[in-house]
Design a protein around this motif. Structure first.
Motif, short mmCIF file in Angstrom:
data_model
loop_
_atom_site.label_atom_id
_atom_site.label_comp_id
_atom_site.label_asym_id
_atom_site.label_seq_id
_atom_site.Cartn_x
_atom_site.Cartn_y
_atom_site.Cartn_z
N LEU A 143 0.83 -1.20 0.00
CA LEU A 143 0.00 0.00 0.00
C LEU A 143 0.87 1.26 0.00
O LEU A 143 0.59 2.22 -0.73
N ALA A 144 1.91 1.24 0.80
CA ALA A 144 2.81 2.40 0.86
C ALA A 144 3.56 2.58 -0.45
O ALA A 144 3.74 3.71 -0.92
N ALA A 145 4.00 1.49 -1.06
CA ALA A 145 4.74 1.60 -2.32
C ALA A 145 3.83 2.08 -3.46
O ALA A 145 4.29 2.80 -4.36
N ALA A 146 2.56 1.72 -3.44
CA ALA A 146 1.65 2.10 -4.51
C ALA A 146 1.14 3.53 -4.35
O ALA A 146 0.63 4.10 -5.31
N ASN A 147 1.24 4.12 -3.16
CA ASN A 147 0.67 5.44 -2.90
C ASN A 147 1.73 6.40 -2.39
O ASN A 147 1.60 6.98 -1.31
N ARG A 148 2.79 6.61 -3.19
CA ARG A 148 3.88 7.49 -2.78
C ARG A 148 3.68 8.93 -3.23
O ARG A 148 4.43 9.80 -2.84
N ASP A 149 2.69 9.19 -4.05
CA ASP A 149 2.46 10.55 -4.54
C ASP A 149 2.05 11.46 -3.38
O ASP A 149 1.41 11.02 -2.43
N PHE A 150 2.42 12.73 -3.49
CA PHE A 150 2.08 13.68 -2.44
C PHE A 150 0.66 14.20 -2.64
O PHE A 150 0.23 14.44 -3.77
N VAL A 151 -0.04 14.32 -1.53
CA VAL A 151 -1.40 14.87 -1.55
C VAL A 151 -1.46 16.00 -0.52
O VAL A 151 -0.70 16.03 0.44
N THR A 152 -2.37 16.93 -0.76
CA THR A 152 -2.56 18.03 0.18
C THR A 152 -3.88 17.81 0.91
O THR A 152 -4.93 17.67 0.29
N ILE A 153 -3.80 17.75 2.21
CA ILE A 153 -4.97 17.55 3.06
C ILE A 153 -5.31 18.89 3.69
O ILE A 153 -4.50 19.49 4.39
N SER A 154 -6.51 19.37 3.42
CA SER A 154 -6.97 20.64 4.01
C SER A 154 -7.82 20.34 5.23
O SER A 154 -8.75 19.53 5.18
N LEU A 155 -7.46 20.94 6.33
CA LEU A 155 -8.19 20.71 7.58
C LEU A 155 -9.42 21.60 7.69
O LEU A 155 -10.36 21.28 8.42
N LEU A 164 -1.99 20.34 4.97
CA LEU A 164 -0.76 19.58 5.11
C LEU A 164 -0.48 18.86 3.80
O LEU A 164 -1.40 18.34 3.16
N THR A 165 0.77 18.80 3.41
CA THR A 165 1.17 18.04 2.22
C THR A 165 2.00 16.86 2.70
O THR A 165 2.99 17.03 3.42
N MET A 166 1.57 15.67 2.31
CA MET A 166 2.23 14.44 2.75
C MET A 166 2.01 13.36 1.70
O MET A 166 1.11 13.48 0.87
N PRO A 167 2.80 12.28 1.78
CA PRO A 167 2.53 11.15 0.87
C PRO A 167 1.16 10.55 1.17
O PRO A 167 0.68 10.58 2.30
N ALA A 168 0.54 10.00 0.15
CA ALA A 168 -0.82 9.47 0.29
C ALA A 168 -0.87 8.32 1.30
O ALA A 168 -1.84 8.21 2.07
N PHE A 169 0.17 7.48 1.35
CA PHE A 169 0.12 6.36 2.30
C PHE A 169 0.18 6.85 3.74
O PHE A 169 -0.42 6.24 4.63
N VAL A 170 0.86 7.96 4.00
CA VAL A 170 0.88 8.52 5.36
C VAL A 170 -0.52 8.99 5.74
O VAL A 170 -0.98 8.75 6.87
N ALA A 171 -1.20 9.64 4.80
CA ALA A 171 -2.57 10.08 5.07
C ALA A 171 -3.48 8.88 5.34
O ALA A 171 -4.32 8.91 6.24
N LEU A 172 -3.30 7.79 4.57
CA LEU A 172 -4.10 6.58 4.80
C LEU A 172 -3.81 5.97 6.16
O LEU A 172 -4.73 5.58 6.89
N PHE A 173 -2.53 5.87 6.51
CA PHE A 173 -2.18 5.29 7.81
C PHE A 173 -2.70 6.14 8.96
O PHE A 173 -3.20 5.61 9.96
#
Length: 133
Positions: A19-31, A46-55
């Motif tokens: 999951l982490a390897a497939a979702n390495r693109d950066f995404v912006t999460i607006s609170l 916040l801007t972070m890799p997509a897998f970090v947002a999923l976790f």
């Protein structure tokens, strides 16, 4: 049982790594929605890799679920505590009753009970009480 647990942990680790390897693109999460961000001031994204947002979303969900269940079961814990207190009190009362009933009674009654339990031949020899007739 231990082997099954290790097997499931290895499978979970592999799935999370994929999951982490497939979702390495950066995404912006607006609170805060952008329409409200101008009123609140500051940076609310916040801007972070997509897998970090999923976790983080999974961890947040697990924590909310744990707190929810802990609050939902609070009445069960209080009832269990009350029953444990009642049980301890009843066990103390039973112990007190056992000590009272096994304690020696009056000395005279204890002597009479002792002589009634002895055989007739033993009661006549060396006893201060008269022999039974």
């Amino acid at each position: 049982m231990r082997a099954i647990r290790i097997f499931f942990i290895v499978i979970l680790a592999l799935v999370l790594m994929l999951l982490a390897a497939a979702n390495r693109d950066f995404v912006t999460i607006s609170l805060v929605p952008e329409a409200l961000a101008q009123f609140t001031g500051g940076q609310w994204s916040l801007t972070m890799p997509a897998f970090v947002a999923l976790f983080l979303a999974m961890v947040f969900g697990v924590l909310v679920g744990l707190v929810w269940e802990w609050l939902r079961e609070s009445h069960l814990r209080s009832e269990s505590s009350r029953r444990a207190h009642d049980l301890a009190q009843l066990q103390r009362e039973v112990g007190d009753l056992r000590r009272v009933h096994t304690a020696p009674r009056d000395d005279v009654l204890a002597i009479l009970d002792e002589s009634a339990q002895r055989p007739a031949a033993a009661a006549g020899s060396g006893s201060a009480l008269p022999a039974p007739r």
